[in-house]
Design a protein around this motif. Structure first.
Motif, PDB file in Angstrom:
ATOM      1  N   GLN B 123       2.049 -10.828 -75.981  1.00 40.93           N
ATOM      2  CA  GLN B 123       3.429 -10.345 -75.966  1.00 40.93           C
ATOM      3  C   GLN B 123       3.579  -9.166 -75.001  1.00 40.93           C
ATOM      4  O   GLN B 123       4.572  -9.041 -74.293  1.00 40.93           O
ATOM      5  N   GLY B 126       1.137 -10.671 -71.172  1.00 45.66           N
ATOM      6  CA  GLY B 126       1.165 -12.005 -70.576  1.00 45.66           C
ATOM      7  C   GLY B 126       0.060 -12.901 -71.101  1.00 45.66           C
ATOM      8  O   GLY B 126      -0.783 -12.475 -71.885  1.00 45.66           O
ATOM      9  N   SER B 136       6.857 -17.732 -71.765  1.00 44.42           N
ATOM     10  CA  SER B 136       7.636 -16.830 -70.914  1.00 44.42           C
ATOM     11  C   SER B 136       8.620 -17.622 -70.064  1.00 44.42           C
ATOM     12  O   SER B 136       8.478 -18.837 -69.881  1.00 44.42           O
ATOM     13  N   SER B 140       4.318 -16.968 -65.718  1.00 46.17           N
ATOM     14  CA  SER B 140       3.696 -15.647 -65.855  1.00 46.17           C
ATOM     15  C   SER B 140       2.175 -15.682 -65.697  1.00 46.17           C
ATOM     16  O   SER B 140       1.537 -14.634 -65.668  1.00 46.17           O
TER      17      SER B 140
END
Lengths: 231, 156
Positions: B123, B126, B136, B140
């Protein structure tokens, strides 16, 4: 198959540039007792390994060694990523630099490129596990020697961790040899039948050998040739 | 499977300290031995395990020139590395001590903690594995820093 995890097993934070030290540590990347050879040895030995706990052990330790290879690569990279022109010329890194620049290449510190001749896959439980025990000790000594040669605390923290892993892996291969790679193997014909009394299997604790003891007493099994007491 | 003892090793005979292990009662010539690690050995917590490179104090045998373990800061990454390290270490132990129910229970507990730690880390920083990038908005997976690119003063 393998899936990449975008993190190291143990943090590698090297603050100071030190090409001379990188020139030594590269040996654990592609040298005779390095992490590349370790992972290839164990992952390749798996195929002829007949027992589940040893297949598991070789898979898990071989995989961990790939993580160690990445850590050694990270150390070499961080020791050389900010080289000055002066350091390139005078810091003892010139013979590596001329061929690889600051790339990380699997080679021994001597300059001899990685060779699979430094490891063995024999396809035999005892031979392979004994090779693995020796390999862990040789890697441990290489880390001892790196600690003798290095005075960089950031590097030595990581080397201490990697060295301790060799100690633990040695114990596990030893445990594994006690569950399987034992007298039982030496006494087994290619067809898989025991040629002599199984009375003193290595790794079989006294309570588990009751049946052979009884067989020996009733005269149906020959005495164990290795025990000081009758099997 | 390999033969199992009738009862746990530690109940069978006068116990040795953790560091001694158990040797076979009959040790034939021409077969080298490593003492079998006993069950119920002392264990570090996850951060001390990562710092020392082993979960087991009895196996912690450092070289004289670097006896003291490093202090690894328990950042979200350090925490995840420590939890995952315990899983690696216990996984190897269970490979050769598959009937150790206590170790199996500990593995279960650490697996749950590692799952939480991983979610917390992902969180903030990544994905650790590629499928986690699905959470995401953009791809990411490529975000810096990569594991070998530690930036001074950075968290990684």
């Amino acid at each position: 198959m393998f899936i990449y995890e975008k993190k190291l097993q143990y943090p590698v934070h090297i603050r100071n540039t030190n090409p001379k030290l990188a020139n030594i540590i590269i040996s654990q990347y592609g040298g005779p007792d390095g992490e590349l050879g370790a992972s290839l040895r164990y992952l390749s030995q798996r195929y002829a390994m007949p027992y589940p706990e040893l297949k598991g052990l070789l898979t898990d330790i071989g995989t961990e060694e790939l993580g160690h290879l990445e850590m050694i690569g990270a150390i070499v990279h961080q020791l050389t990523r900010k080289l000055t022109d002066e350091q390139i010329r005078t810091a003892g890194f010139d013979t590596y630099f001329v061929d690889r620049t600051t790339g990380v290449y699997p080679t021994a510190a001597s300059g001899f490129p990685y060779s699979a001749a430094s490891m063995a896959v024999k396809g035999d439980v005892i031979a392979d596990l004994t090779e693995d025990l020796a390999a862990e000790q040789k890697a441990r000594v290489t880390y001892d020697n790196i600690l003798r040669l290095s005075d960089d605390p950031d590097v030595n923290d990581v080397i201490r961790f990697l060295r301790e892993r060799e100690v633990v892996h040695f114990q596990r291969f030893g445990d594994g040899k006690r569950t399987r790679g034992s007298e039982k193997e030496l006494l087994t014909k290619p067809g898989g039948r025991l040629t002599r009394s199984p009375g003193c299997f290595v790794g079989v604790r006294p309570s588990a050998t009751k049946t052979p003891y009884r067989a020996a007493r009733s005269g149906s099994a020959p005495p164990c040739p290795h025990c000081s007491r009758p099997a | 499977m390999y033969p199992k003892p009738d009862k746990p090793v530690e109940d069978m005979e006068p116990t040795c300290p953790d560091t001694n292990g158990a040797m076979p009662s009959c040790a034939p010539l021409a077969v080298p031995y490593v003492p079998f690690q006993r069950r119920g050995a002392q264990k570090y917590d996850h951060s001390a395990a990562l710092e020392n490179g082993t979960l087991f104090p009895g196996l912690n045998l450092p070289f004289k020139l670097k006896a003291k373990a490093a202090n690894v800061p328990m950042t979200p990454l350090g925490e995840l590395q420590a939890l995952e390290f315990v899983l690696v270490e216990l996984g190897l132990y269970l490979d050769t001590h598959a009937d150790d129910a206590q170790a199996m229970e500990l593995y279960r507990q650490y697996a749950a903690l590692e799952k939480e730690g991983r979610a917390r880390y992902e969180q903030m920083y990544g994905p650790v594995t590629q499928p986690a990038a699905a959470q995401s908005k953009t791809w990411s997976w490529l975000s810096d820093p990569w594991p070998w690119n530690y930036q001074e003063g950075g968290d990684k």
